[in-house]
Design a protein around this motif. Structure first.
Motif, PDB file in Angstrom:
ATOM      1  N   ARG A   1       3.767   7.008  18.870  1.00  0.00           N
ATOM      2  CA  ARG A   1       4.284   6.856  17.356  1.00  0.00           C
ATOM      3  C   ARG A   1       5.369   6.041  17.274  1.00  0.00           C
ATOM      4  N   TRP A   2       6.188   5.612  18.292  1.00  0.00           N
ATOM      5  CA  TRP A   2       7.265   4.776  18.437  1.00  0.00           C
ATOM      6  C   TRP A   2       6.903   3.300  18.292  1.00  0.00           C
ATOM      7  N   MET A   3       5.794   3.152  18.510  1.00  0.00           N
ATOM      8  CA  MET A   3       5.343   1.647  18.393  1.00  0.00           C
ATOM      9  C   MET A   3       5.293   1.085  17.061  1.00  0.00           C
ATOM     10  N   TYR A   4       5.249   1.775  16.264  1.00  0.00           N
ATOM     11  CA  TYR A   4       4.876   1.247  14.740  1.00  0.00           C
ATOM     12  C   TYR A   4       6.415   1.145  14.067  1.00  0.00           C
ATOM     13  N   ASP A   5       6.253   0.731  12.746  1.00  0.00           N
ATOM     14  CA  ASP A   5       7.350   0.736  11.937  1.00  0.00           C
ATOM     15  C   ASP A   5       7.512   2.008  11.479  1.00  0.00           C
ATOM     16  N   TYR A   6       7.977   2.993  12.211  1.00  0.00           N
ATOM     17  CA  TYR A   6       8.193   4.353  11.828  1.00  0.00           C
ATOM     18  C   TYR A   6       9.238   4.747  10.894  1.00  0.00           C
ATOM     19  N   ARG A   7      10.120   3.647  10.544  1.00  0.00           N
ATOM     20  CA  ARG A   7      11.172   3.944   9.582  1.00  0.00           C
ATOM     21  C   ARG A   7      10.591   3.760   8.037  1.00  0.00           C
ATOM     22  N   HIS A   8       9.378   3.010   8.120  1.00  0.00           N
ATOM     23  CA  HIS A   8       8.750   2.754   6.783  1.00  0.00           C
ATOM     24  C   HIS A   8       7.374   3.196   6.620  1.00  0.00           C
ATOM     25  N   GLN A   9       6.989   4.450   6.823  1.00  0.00           N
ATOM     26  CA  GLN A   9       5.976   5.025   6.966  1.00  0.00           C
ATOM     27  C   GLN A   9       5.197   5.275   5.532  1.00  0.00           C
ATOM     28  N   PHE A  10       3.875   5.564   5.437  1.00  0.00           N
ATOM     29  CA  PHE A  10       3.484   5.987   4.216  1.00  0.00           C
ATOM     30  C   PHE A  10       4.046   7.227   4.018  1.00  0.00           C
ATOM     31  N   PRO A  11       4.409   7.776   2.847  1.00  0.00           N
ATOM     32  CA  PRO A  11       5.033   9.055   2.583  1.00  0.00           C
ATOM     33  C   PRO A  11       3.968  10.132   2.390  1.00  0.00           C
ATOM     34  N   PHE A  12       2.727  10.105   3.022  1.00  0.00           N
ATOM     35  CA  PHE A  12       1.654  11.007   3.115  1.00  0.00           C
ATOM     36  C   PHE A  12       0.964  10.556   4.308  1.00  0.00           C
ATOM     37  N   SER A  13      -0.064  11.492   4.682  1.00  0.00           N
ATOM     38  CA  SER A  13      -0.746  11.468   5.679  1.00  0.00           C
ATOM     39  C   SER A  13      -1.938  10.541   5.804  1.00  0.00           C
ATOM     40  N   TYR A  14      -2.353  10.180   7.176  1.00  0.00           N
ATOM     41  CA  TYR A  14      -3.522   9.563   7.204  1.00  0.00           C
ATOM     42  C   TYR A  14      -4.924  10.438   6.737  1.00  0.00           C
ATOM     43  N   GLU A  15      -4.567  11.756   6.833  1.00  0.00           N
ATOM     44  CA  GLU A  15      -5.938  12.566   6.426  1.00  0.00           C
ATOM     45  C   GLU A  15      -5.921  12.517   5.109  1.00  0.00           C
ATOM     46  N   GLU A  16      -4.837  12.579   4.223  1.00  0.00           N
ATOM     47  CA  GLU A  16      -4.835  12.548   2.743  1.00  0.00           C
ATOM     48  C   GLU A  16      -5.580  10.916   2.403  1.00  0.00           C
ATOM     49  N   MET A  17      -5.113  10.150   3.051  1.00  0.00           N
ATOM     50  CA  MET A  17      -5.592   8.822   2.696  1.00  0.00           C
ATOM     51  C   MET A  17      -6.986   8.464   3.206  1.00  0.00           C
ATOM     52  N   ARG A  18      -7.748   9.348   4.079  1.00  0.00           N
ATOM     53  CA  ARG A  18      -8.966   9.120   4.437  1.00  0.00           C
ATOM     54  C   ARG A  18      -9.845   9.425   3.458  1.00  0.00           C
ATOM     55  N   ARG A  19      -9.676  10.318   2.724  1.00  0.00           N
ATOM     56  CA  ARG A  19     -10.676  10.558   1.525  1.00  0.00           C
ATOM     57  C   ARG A  19     -10.864   9.605   0.616  1.00  0.00           C
ATOM     58  N   TYR A  20      -9.554   8.953   0.391  1.00  0.00           N
ATOM     59  CA  TYR A  20      -9.505   7.719  -0.439  1.00  0.00           C
ATOM     60  C   TYR A  20     -10.261   6.340  -0.063  1.00  0.00           C
ATOM     61  N   TYR A  21     -10.125   6.160   1.315  1.00  0.00           N
ATOM     62  CA  TYR A  21     -10.734   5.246   2.200  1.00  0.00           C
ATOM     63  C   TYR A  21     -12.363   5.509   1.973  1.00  0.00           C
ATOM     64  N   GLU A  22     -12.761   6.812   2.086  1.00  0.00           N
ATOM     65  CA  GLU A  22     -14.051   6.999   2.012  1.00  0.00           C
ATOM     66  C   GLU A  22     -14.732   6.652   0.484  1.00  0.00           C
ATOM     67  N   TRP A  23     -14.008   7.237  -0.384  1.00  0.00           N
ATOM     68  CA  TRP A  23     -14.567   7.002  -1.758  1.00  0.00           C
ATOM     69  C   TRP A  23     -14.631   5.507  -2.248  1.00  0.00           C
ATOM     70  N   THR A  24     -13.652   4.543  -1.669  1.00  0.00           N
ATOM     71  CA  THR A  24     -13.426   3.239  -1.838  1.00  0.00           C
ATOM     72  C   THR A  24     -14.734   2.558  -1.222  1.00  0.00           C
ATOM     73  N   GLU A  25     -14.944   2.954   0.000  1.00  0.00           N
ATOM     74  CA  GLU A  25     -15.902   2.348   0.986  1.00  0.00           C
ATOM     75  C   GLU A  25     -17.357   2.551   0.309  1.00  0.00           C
ATOM     76  N   ALA A  26     -17.397   3.549  -0.293  1.00  0.00           N
ATOM     77  CA  ALA A  26     -18.733   3.999  -0.756  1.00  0.00           C
ATOM     78  C   ALA A  26     -18.678   3.261  -1.968  1.00  0.00           C
ATOM     79  N   THR A  27     -17.780   3.041  -2.728  1.00  0.00           N
ATOM     80  CA  THR A  27     -17.993   2.243  -4.128  1.00  0.00           C
ATOM     81  C   THR A  27     -18.339   0.858  -3.779  1.00  0.00           C
ATOM     82  N   LEU A  28     -17.445   0.294  -2.837  1.00  0.00           N
ATOM     83  CA  LEU A  28     -17.330  -1.109  -2.916  1.00  0.00           C
ATOM     84  C   LEU A  28     -19.046  -1.748  -2.525  1.00  0.00           C
ATOM     85  N   PRO A  29     -19.742  -1.431  -1.662  1.00  0.00           N
ATOM     86  CA  PRO A  29     -19.655  -0.559  -0.281  1.00  0.00           C
ATOM     87  C   PRO A  29     -19.022  -1.345   0.616  1.00  0.00           C
ATOM     88  N   VAL A  30     -18.584  -0.939   1.451  1.00  0.00           N
ATOM     89  CA  VAL A  30     -18.238  -1.316   3.062  1.00  0.00           C
ATOM     90  C   VAL A  30     -19.307  -1.081   3.934  1.00  0.00           C
TER      91      VAL A  30
END
Lengths: 311, 592
Positions: free
Chosen positions: B113-142
């Motif tokens: 975790r210290w390998m990243y730009d940890y001072r400027h993270q997304f203000p929410f979790s990857y788990e929350e983002m994943r469902r938006y990824y899945e929606w977008t990937e299905a829409t495009l589709p990817v």
């Protein structure tokens, strides 16, 4: 032959250096030999014409002269990026048996691109050149016989006339390419002294290694050119923007020579949106297809890595 | 009054437009550039005609090619690679749609975790983002990319260099993989022939492996617009937005106005609560010069990392913490090219279908290039000219000699057979840094006002950014060496302003972010941002478009919830794909 009288305010050292070192005087003389050859100026100093009446340069004559100087400079630039079997490549000491960028007319592309790159305000360009002249008056180049020697009254008048016409020219629509050509030739003269050779452009007369040294200087954050601008441009906003403008210009000139040499622009037909023949850049790089039209597909499909259609 | 006005129809704006049109809102989209309505009659596969940043079809400029491109001022050397018009920069993108590194999100607990730009993270979790990824990937589709000559060579080389495959969409370890691409994969004759007579739709579907992603995707020929292979937003989200009433019960087609350059965001200053509230926009018709304005309940900025700060400043909007336009990231792109003594497909097949990811460092991808672009990429450098001078840099590593431009006879030799080139683009996990910024020029103005001024000094990047870039360049050279390259050149690019992120960043710290956790401006109510500039960081290196589109989907939900009393849909509904038969029929019926 009549002697023209100079004014009581002769062109100062920096301005003289700018007019001469940039190749401007030589180019202007070439389109109006009567101005200088009567006094034994210009490149063809052995061919003095005794009975030529000096006349004022017009802005249009100067524009023609500058355009020719620009063309010559851009040939030198193109040969630097992608050498070929042309005279500019051969003179710089780096040539190849196959044609290069000049044969693909990359010089035209380069010039067109430089003109579109920046919408330089006229006031900016004027202050930029004036600041260089100021710098050159403080740190003159090694071109004594032209810039600081005794050129006589007629010579002074010629310089004044050229300076005055050049000022008028700059108040009109001066192109970026002319500015770039003047700067490159000035830099060439500064780097190598009086640059003699077969071409009107001092830059085009440099060896490939000298051209590289010139760009090393221009790319440096501490180059004399950037110092000249930062120290001397009177308008604060122009002064702050100038290093970025010069940096963008130099970076673009160096980079775009490659794109210009290998793309299709010289044989593009806008009516059909196709090339009328296989571009030379495609031939040089063995890029398919062997002939127009452009491909709309290939048979390169092998399959899916490890058979994975999705993850 | 409109429900929502969206400024910009690039990679992000059309996503919000389609999502809210699907909910039945009245949406106006304003785009400064053109809409290319008939690509098969307007475009070509030729790189100068299409890609010249100054005079090509795909430039940041007006539709009329006789008019100059819109200028931006650069403080240090670099070059822009952005496109105006419907589709924006996705008009020339490669469709690469990887997810971000999980390590750049809040709550990440990995050992690295210290390998990243940890001072400027997304203000929410990857788990929350994943469902938006899945929606977008299905829409495009990817979809997972097919393999051609150069992909096979890259995978073999990566294996030889000791890397292992990544087999999921989430980046779990350092490894290589086929791209997850927003490209319909080859079907029918596509990919199996170069005979143009066999490559018309429906005999060919999806990607024909023409190798001209950069010149825009108009293939297969005769396919409806939403069935063109690459899912740039002009082929995916925008056709859906323009036909939402036809494929979605209760949907409402958006209004699209092109050649409309927004010059001012209108606000209603109020004391108490938020200082100002967005009420609408003012725009200039770039053809006639006429000024128009409209009011809306919500305004969404989606003009990109450079234009958003410009518009903000030109609108005199407040910048209480000084972060408007700050924190710009660009993936510190770099270029490493190997020369082989045999054909490695350097100009064959798809534009970009293979990659490797290195958590904590960034990513890289193998690309095919047309000859002008290949020469351009070898001639762009901050390290001078190889063999002549190095500008005080000229770093050495696992490549040959010093980094720098290939120029003169070396450039010509390297370009003597483009098929023998294998080129790798470096995507650095670069830091958000306050000094990298976009503001407005004090010298240059156009008819829309003072132009943007961009200051991203490659030589003043953070130590971690430098470290990551060097690590990746060395890895790229190792892969090329393992593949059998006889010569490897690293060019050390000056900034190529293509993957731009985070200049109007969201965040959970009001001291260093412009947007809150919902992508709404902290200083102006009813004003949202939905493009790369809203990203809080550089995503750890992966290409930004998919993440921007997923985030824009989330932002559309937030707008619908907060300002229109609606419910969320991601996770509760099934997304309609942009190639769904209902969408295709709608596109055909509407004649777009």
């Amino acid at each position: 032959m009549s002697e023209k009288q100079p004014s009581n305010s002769p062109v100062n050292t920096g301005r003289r250096q700018l007019l001469i070192g940039s190749g401007l005087l030589g180019a202007a003389v070439a389109v109006n030999p009567g101005m200088a050859f009567g006094r034994g100026w210009g490149r063809d100093r052995d061919n003095v014409q005794e009975n030529v009446e000096p006349v004022d340069w017009t802005v249009e004559q100067l524009r023609t002269a500058l355009d020719k100087l620009r063309d010559d400079t851009f040939f030198g630039l193109t040969a630097f990026a992608v050498p070929g079997n042309d005279p500019y490549s051969e003179y710089q000491g780096r040539s190849t048996p196959a044609p290069g960028g000049i044969a693909t007319r990359a010089d035209l592309y380069l010039a067109g691109g430089v003109n579109l790159l920046l919408p330089l305000p006229a006031a900016f360009m004027q202050q930029l050149l004036a600041s260089i002249a100021t710098y050159l008056s403080l740190s003159p180049m090694d071109i004594p016989e032209m810039a600081s020697g005794d050129v006589g009254e007629n010579g002074e008048w010629i310089l004044e006339n050229l300076d005055s016409t050049f000022t008028d020219y700059l108040e009109g629509e001066a192109s970026n390419t002319v500015l770039a050509a003047l700067l490159l030739n000035l830099a060439a003269t500064r780097a190598a002294g009086s640059v003699d050779g077969p071409f009107p452009s001092p830059f085009a007369n440099l060896s490939w290694e000298q051209k590289a040294q010139l760009f090393e200087e221009l790319e440096s954050p501490h180059s004399w050119l950037k110092r000249a601008l930062v120290w001397n441009i009177p308008d604060r906003d122009f002064r702050e923007a100038a290093p970025g403008v010069i940096g963008s210009l130099v970076s673009f000139i160096l980079r775009i020579g490659g794109f210009a040499s290998y793309n299709e622009f010289a044989v593009f037909d806008p009516a059909t949106r196709e090339v009328v023949q296989r571009p030379l850049g495609w031939v040089l790089s063995q890029y398919a297809p062997d002939a127009p039209p452009s491909s709309i597909g290939s048979d390169d499909f092998i399959g899916y890595y490890q058979g994975r259609r999705s993850v | 009054m409109r429900d929502v006005i969206i400024i910009g129809a690039g990679g992000g704006g059309p996503v919000v437009a389609k999502e809210l049109a699907e909910r039945g809102l009245d949406v106006l989209v304003l785009e400064a550039g053109a809409r290319h309505a008939n690509p098969e009659q307007e475009w070509s596969a030729l790189e100068n005609h299409m890609n010249s940043s100054l005079a090509g079809k795909f430039r940041f400029g007006p539709a009329d090619p006789a008019k100059p491109a819109w200028f931006r001022e650069l403080v240090t050397p670099g070059n822009f690679s952005q496109v105006a018009g419907v589709g924006g920069t996705t008009l020339h993108y490669y469709g690469n749609s990887p997810r971000a590194m999980p390590g750049v999100f809040a709550g990440y607990r990995g050992r690295d975790r210290w390998m990243y730009d940890y001072r400027h993270q997304f203000p929410f979790s990857y788990e929350e983002m994943r469902r938006y990824y899945e929606w977008t990937e299905a829409t495009l589709p990817v979809q997972t990319a097919a393999m051609g000559t150069k992909e096979q060579a890259f995978f073999d080389a990566a294996t030889a260099a000791g890397l292992t495959p990544i087999t999921g969409k989430d980046i779990t370890h350092a490894g290589f993989r086929p791209q997850e691409n927003a490209i319909l994969q080859p079907g029918g004759n596509a990919g199996r022939t170069s005979d143009p007579s066999q490559l018309n739709y429906p005999d060919a579907t999806g990607c024909t492996l023409c190798g001209h992603c950069f010149q825009g995707c108009m293939l297969p020929k005769s396919a409806p617009r939403n069935l063109k292979a690459r899912r740039s937003t002009d082929n995916s989200y925008m056709p859906m937005a323009l036909t939402a009433d036809l494929w979605k019960p209760g949907g409402k087609a958006i209004t699209l106005v092109t050649d409309a350059y927004v010059t001012r965001i209108l606000t209603d200053p109020r004391w108490g609560g938020r200082l100002q509230t967005a009420t609408g926009v003012e725009w200039r018709d770039v053809n006639t010069g006429e000024i128009h304005s409209e009011d809306a309940k919500v305004v969404v900025m989606a003009g990109g990392c450079i234009e958003n700060p410009r518009l903000w400043h030109n609108s005199d909007l407040p910048d209480p913490n000084g972060w408007v336009g700050r924190g710009l990231t660009d993936h510190a792109l770099d270029w490493v090219t190997g020369i082989f003594d045999h054909d490695v497909g350097g100009a064959t097949g798809t534009s970009c279908s293979s990659r490797a990811d290195f958590p904590g460092y960034g990513a890289m991808q193998n690309t095919a290039n047309t000859p002008g672009v290949a020469a351009n990429n070898l001639a762009a450098s901050d390290s001078g000219i190889r063999g002549a001078y190095d500008n005080g840099l000229g770093l050495e590593g696992t490549w040959d000699g010093k980094a720098g431009r290939a120029y003169g006879t070396e450039l010509k030799e390297m370009m003597s057979n483009i098929n023998n080139q294998m080129s790798i683009l470096i995507l650095t996990d670069d830091d958000v840094e306050h000094q990298n910024k976009v503001d407005v020029s004090r010298v240059f103005k156009d008819k829309q006002g003072p132009v943007a001024r961009v200051d991203i000094d490659k030589r003043r990047r953070s130590r971690r950014t430098f470290r990551n870039r060097e690590y990746l360049a060395n890895k790229a050279a190792e892969i090329l060496r393992a593949a059998g390259a006889t010569k490897i050149v690293r060019t050390d690019w000056t900034p190529v302003l293509l993957h731009l992120q985070s200049s109007m960043r969201m965040g959970d710290d009001r001291r260093n972010s412009v947007l809150d956790e919902n992508c709404e401006a902290r200083a102006v109510g009813g004003l949202f941002i939905a493009d790369n500039s809203a990203l809080p960081n550089s995503l750890g290196g992966p290409n930004p478009t998919l993440s921007t589109q997923a985030l824009a989907t989330r932002t559309a939900e937030k707008i619908f919830q907060q300002y229109f009393g609606g419910d969320v849909w991601v996770g509760g509904e099934t997304p309609i794909c942009s190639i769904d038969d209902a969408v295709t029929q709608a596109v055909i019926n509407r004649g777009i």
